[in-house]
Design a protein around this motif. Sequence first.
Motif, PDB file in Angstrom:
ATOM      1  N   TRP A 199       0.949  -1.147  -0.077  1.00 35.18           N
ATOM      2  CA  TRP A 199       0.139  -0.105   0.176  1.00 35.18           C
ATOM      3  C   TRP A 199       1.011   1.083   0.058  1.00 35.18           C
ATOM      4  N   VAL A 200       0.115   2.505  -0.574  1.00 31.97           N
ATOM      5  CA  VAL A 200       0.962   3.597  -0.548  1.00 31.97           C
ATOM      6  C   VAL A 200       0.046   4.682   0.202  1.00 31.97           C
ATOM      7  N   ASN A 201       0.566   5.535   0.760  1.00 34.57           N
ATOM      8  CA  ASN A 201      -0.119   6.686   1.373  1.00 34.57           C
ATOM      9  C   ASN A 201       0.703   8.094   1.301  1.00 34.57           C
ATOM     10  N   ASN A 202       0.385   8.568  -0.219  1.00 36.76           N
ATOM     11  CA  ASN A 202       0.984   9.721  -0.582  1.00 36.76           C
ATOM     12  C   ASN A 202       0.056  10.491  -1.173  1.00 36.76           C
ATOM     13  N   GLY A 203      -0.024  12.074  -1.092  1.00 39.83           N
ATOM     14  CA  GLY A 203      -0.960  12.849  -1.539  1.00 39.83           C
ATOM     15  C   GLY A 203      -1.216  13.688  -0.554  1.00 39.83           C
ATOM     16  N   GLU A 204      -2.354  14.608  -0.859  1.00 38.94           N
ATOM     17  CA  GLU A 204      -2.647  15.429  -0.090  1.00 38.94           C
ATOM     18  C   GLU A 204      -4.197  15.464  -0.107  1.00 38.94           C
ATOM     19  N   GLY A 205      -4.717  15.918   1.283  1.00 36.69           N
ATOM     20  CA  GLY A 205      -6.128  16.022   1.380  1.00 36.69           C
ATOM     21  C   GLY A 205      -7.248  14.746   1.579  1.00 36.69           C
ATOM     22  N   PHE A 206      -6.207  13.638   2.213  1.00 40.19           N
ATOM     23  CA  PHE A 206      -6.997  12.646   2.424  1.00 40.19           C
ATOM     24  C   PHE A 206      -7.612  12.435   3.982  1.00 40.19           C
ATOM     25  N   LYS A 207      -8.201  11.754   4.039  1.00 42.22           N
ATOM     26  CA  LYS A 207      -8.528  11.398   5.780  1.00 42.22           C
ATOM     27  C   LYS A 207      -7.373  10.509   6.179  1.00 42.22           C
ATOM     28  N   ARG A 208      -7.358  10.746   7.310  1.00 34.62           N
ATOM     29  CA  ARG A 208      -6.135  10.064   8.422  1.00 34.62           C
ATOM     30  C   ARG A 208      -6.574   8.497   7.807  1.00 34.62           C
ATOM     31  N   GLY A 209      -5.255   7.810   7.568  1.00 38.01           N
ATOM     32  CA  GLY A 209      -5.505   6.502   7.542  1.00 38.01           C
ATOM     33  C   GLY A 209      -5.811   5.716   6.328  1.00 38.01           C
ATOM     34  N   TRP A 210      -5.884   6.581   5.344  1.00 37.32           N
ATOM     35  CA  TRP A 210      -6.243   6.193   3.892  1.00 37.32           C
ATOM     36  C   TRP A 210      -5.024   5.609   3.234  1.00 37.32           C
ATOM     37  N   LYS A 211      -5.149   4.699   2.439  1.00 41.47           N
ATOM     38  CA  LYS A 211      -4.423   3.838   1.755  1.00 41.47           C
ATOM     39  C   LYS A 211      -4.836   3.256   0.412  1.00 41.47           C
ATOM     40  N   SER A 212      -3.886   3.290  -0.471  1.00 38.12           N
ATOM     41  CA  SER A 212      -4.023   2.634  -1.877  1.00 38.12           C
ATOM     42  C   SER A 212      -3.431   1.402  -1.982  1.00 38.12           C
ATOM     43  N   TYR A 213      -4.266   0.332  -1.997  1.00 37.23           N
ATOM     44  CA  TYR A 213      -3.490  -1.196  -1.725  1.00 37.23           C
ATOM     45  C   TYR A 213      -3.167  -1.659  -3.437  1.00 37.23           C
ATOM     46  N   PHE A 214      -2.212  -2.197  -3.437  1.00 36.25           N
ATOM     47  CA  PHE A 214      -1.823  -2.918  -4.741  1.00 36.25           C
ATOM     48  C   PHE A 214      -1.213  -4.430  -4.483  1.00 36.25           C
ATOM     49  N   VAL A 215      -1.460  -4.741  -5.696  1.00 32.02           N
ATOM     50  CA  VAL A 215      -0.944  -6.099  -5.821  1.00 32.02           C
ATOM     51  C   VAL A 215      -0.087  -6.521  -7.020  1.00 32.02           C
ATOM     52  N   ILE A 216       1.096  -6.946  -7.298  1.00 29.44           N
ATOM     53  CA  ILE A 216       1.744  -7.151  -8.152  1.00 29.44           C
ATOM     54  C   ILE A 216       2.462  -8.670  -8.318  1.00 29.44           C
ATOM     55  N   GLN A 217       1.959  -9.168  -9.363  1.00 31.38           N
ATOM     56  CA  GLN A 217       2.006 -10.695  -9.877  1.00 31.38           C
ATOM     57  C   GLN A 217       3.244 -10.827 -10.792  1.00 31.38           C
ATOM     58  N   PHE A 218       4.282 -11.605 -10.634  1.00 29.43           N
ATOM     59  CA  PHE A 218       5.208 -11.947 -11.647  1.00 29.43           C
ATOM     60  C   PHE A 218       4.953 -13.331 -12.265  1.00 29.43           C
ATOM     61  N   ASP A 219       5.355 -13.598 -13.510  1.00 31.10           N
ATOM     62  CA  ASP A 219       5.304 -14.862 -14.263  1.00 31.10           C
ATOM     63  C   ASP A 219       6.462 -15.737 -14.217  1.00 31.10           C
ATOM     64  N   GLN A 220       7.516 -15.018 -13.606  1.00 32.44           N
ATOM     65  CA  GLN A 220       8.671 -15.814 -13.306  1.00 32.44           C
ATOM     66  C   GLN A 220       9.218 -16.001 -12.061  1.00 32.44           C
TER      67      GLN A 220
END
Length: 755
Positions: free
Chosen positions: A186-207
Motif C-alpha cells: 500500500w501507499v499513502n502519498n498525496g494531500e487532502g485525504f482522511k487519516r489512514g487512507w491507503k491505496s492497496y496494490f498487488v503485483i504478480q510475476f510470471d517468473q
Amino acid sequence: MKIKLIASVLFCLSAKGLLAQQKDWVQYVNTLQGTNSKHELTRGNTYPTTALPFGMHTWTPQTGRNGDGWKYQYFKDKIRGFQQAHQCSSWTRDYAVFSLMPMVDELVVDENKREAKFSHNNEIAKPNYYKVKFENDITTEISPSERGAHLRFSYPKSKRSFLVLDGYNRLSGVQIFPKENKITGWVNNGEGFKRGWKSYFVIQFDQPIKSYGTWENKNNTVSADSTMAEGLGKGAFVQFEAGAKVQVKTASSYISLKQAELNLKRELGSDKTLEDTKANAAAVWNKSLGKIEVEGGSKADMETFYSCFFRASLFSRKFYELNEAGKPYYFSPYDGKVHDGYMFTDTGFWDTFRAQFPLNTLVQPEMHGRYVQALLDAYQQCGWLPSWSFPSEAGSMIGNHAISLLTDAWAKGIRTFDPKKALDAYYHEAMNKGPWGPANGRDGVKEYNELGYVPYPKYREATAKTLEYAYDDYCAYHLAKMIGDKRYMEVFEKPMYNYKNVYDASTRFMRGKDASGKWSPNFDPTEWGGPFTEGNAWHYHWSVFQDTKGLIDLMGGYQNFTSKLDSVFSEPNKVKVGTYGGMIHEMTEMVMANMGQYAHGNQPIQHMVYLYNYANQPWKSQFYAREVMRKLYDATENGYPGDEDQGQTSSWYVLSALGFYSVTPGTGEYVLGSPVFKKTTINLENGKKFVIDAAANDANHVYIKSATLNGKNFTKNFINHSDLLKGGLLKLEMNVKPSLNRGLLAEDKPFSLSK
C-alpha cells in the motif's frame, strides 16, 4: 474433411473482414504530445500517459525525482522508474504513487543512481502501449487496464536481473511472497485525504523470484531477505534468473487489498501475455476515439486531432470500483468512508467547465450522467460542491463552476440528478465561504452580495471572481427556470448581471474597483494579476459568457465590440508583469504565440474567437478559430501553447475541429467556427450519427459560404445540442472568401441574456 476446410476458410475470411472493418484510430495518437515542458515554459505540461479512457490509474515513465511535479520531461535522457500516476498537472502533487524500475548487473536502489539512459528513437508512446529500450539493453513495455497495468521487463542475456519497487515519498508498506512470485502493499502519498487512507496494490510475476528484500528510500538502506516493511518510503526488490523476460500484472484499490486482488483478476486475469492486454486496450481506445471519425485532412491534422481527443478522454478519472457482484462502490476522498455508486475525481472546474465537460455531454452522456449525480454525492460527503477535486476538494482557482456542469447537463437532457438538490447545494456555495481555497464557497461573498461585485484590492483577483460568479449565478437562474423554481430564479436573477458593475465605460475594459466604488489607479490593460487571475484586462474583458449582447451594448454597439476583438490580435504582445513581480510561463507563452494579446495558453480567453458570431462578423470567428488551431497546436512534444489542464485545451481543439464551441455551457448551444476536416461523423451513444460535410474544406477554404441542416437552409451561427442528438447532416459549402452577409439576423445569433 472438405466441409471442415471450407468452414475454416470462411471463418478466416470473416475474421479478416471484421478486422478490416475495425478502424485504427490509436495509430494517430502520440502520448508524448506536450511533454517538452518545464517551469519556465509550458508546451502542455503532460506526461506520456498509458491508460484506458477515464481510467482510475494511469502509468508513465518517470524522468523527474520523486515528488517533482515535472515527472516526465522530453528533453531529459534518463528514466528512473515507471510510475502508477494520477497527477493532473505539473503544478499539483501526485497521489497513490509507486514505481517499478528494472536494472542489470548490480542492485541500485537510489533513484538518482539507478537512472538508465534512453533515446526517443527507442520509445513508443501510444494510449494502449508504451515501450522503451534503455542503452543497457533492458526493454520495458506497459499496457493498461482501468485499475492496473500489464508490464514486461526484458533483460539482456546473461545479465543479473533486478526489479526495484519504490514506495515514493510518504508512508508505504510492502510484503513479498517469494513462493507465490507476488508482492502486495500500500501507499499513502498525496494531500487532502482522511487519516489512514491507503491505496492497496498487488503485483504478480510470471517468473520465479530468485532473491528478494526490502529497502527504504530516505537513506537507501537495503534489508536483504526481508519480506515485510512499513513506514516512510518503504519499498521492495526482487531478482530473477539472469536474462529473464518477466511479465508483471498489477492492480490497485482504494478500498482494500482484497478488492485490489479482485481488480487484478477481473481486468487482467484472462490475459496470458502483454499482447492480449495491448490488443484489448487498443479495442477500448478505438471504440472511444471512434465516437468521432474525421476524414479528409492531412496526416498531421489526424494526429493532432486524435492526440487531443485522447488527452480529452482521460479526465475526470473514475474513482469507483466494482465489487464481487459487479456493482459500483468507492472509497470517498471526502469523508473517508466507502459508499455505493459512482465517483469521479482529478479535475479543476475553472479549466474544464468551458469545453472538456461539454464535450463529454456530447460523446460520453452516460458517464456524464453518473458524474453529475456524483457531484451531489460529493456535496453530501464534503459539505461543499467540488471545485478542484484532486482527489478531494482543494478549492483552487476561482468561481463556483459545479453549477455550470449541472445546468449544462440538465439543458442537454441528462437528468440523472435532483435539480432542486443541485440548486440547494449551489445556494450554500454562493452564500458562504468554505474553509479551503478561494473557490471553496465564495471568496468575497459578503461584499459581492452587498455591492454587486468583489472589491479590489481587498480581495485578490476580485474582478475575475465577479465575472465568473455572475456566470455561475446565471447557470443557477437558468436551472431554476427550467424546473420552474421561482424562489431561486428571484435569488439569482439580479446578480447574473453583476458583470456590469466592473465595466469601466471610460476605458471600455473590465477593471478593479474598491469598496467605495473607485477604479484602481494607473490602469494598464496589459498588466497581469491584481484584479485578474493569470491574465490581464484584455483577457478577462470577454468573460461575460451569459450575456455577450449585454457586453456589446455596454461598449456602444457592434462596431466598437468587433473593433475591440480585432485589437486583441493587433495589439503588441507586450507584457506588464504586475503583481506577479516577474514573467510567469503564461506570459512567456502569449509572447511566443505572437498573436497580440491573445493568450490561448490559458483558459480565460479561449472562447473569445467565437464572439464575432454575436456581432455580425461570424466569418472572423471562422478565420481565427482555424488560425489558432493551425498555429498553436500539433501532435509533437511541443504540441500545446500552454498548460493542457485536465483535457480543457485539448477539448477546445476537438470541438473547434468539429466546427463549433461551447461559449456558454448551460444553454445547450454550440457556436459555429470552421471545421478542420472535409467530413466528420459523430457516432452518438443513442445509435444515431451526426455528419458535418465540408467537402471543399482545406487550408484556404475556411469560410462558410452557405449551409444546410438536413437539407434545409441553415443561416444560424450556432447549433443546438438537441439537433446533434437527432442525428443528421450539416452540409457546409466552404469558400476562400468570407460571406459578409450570412448570419446577420437577430435569430441567427447565439444566446445572450440581453435581447
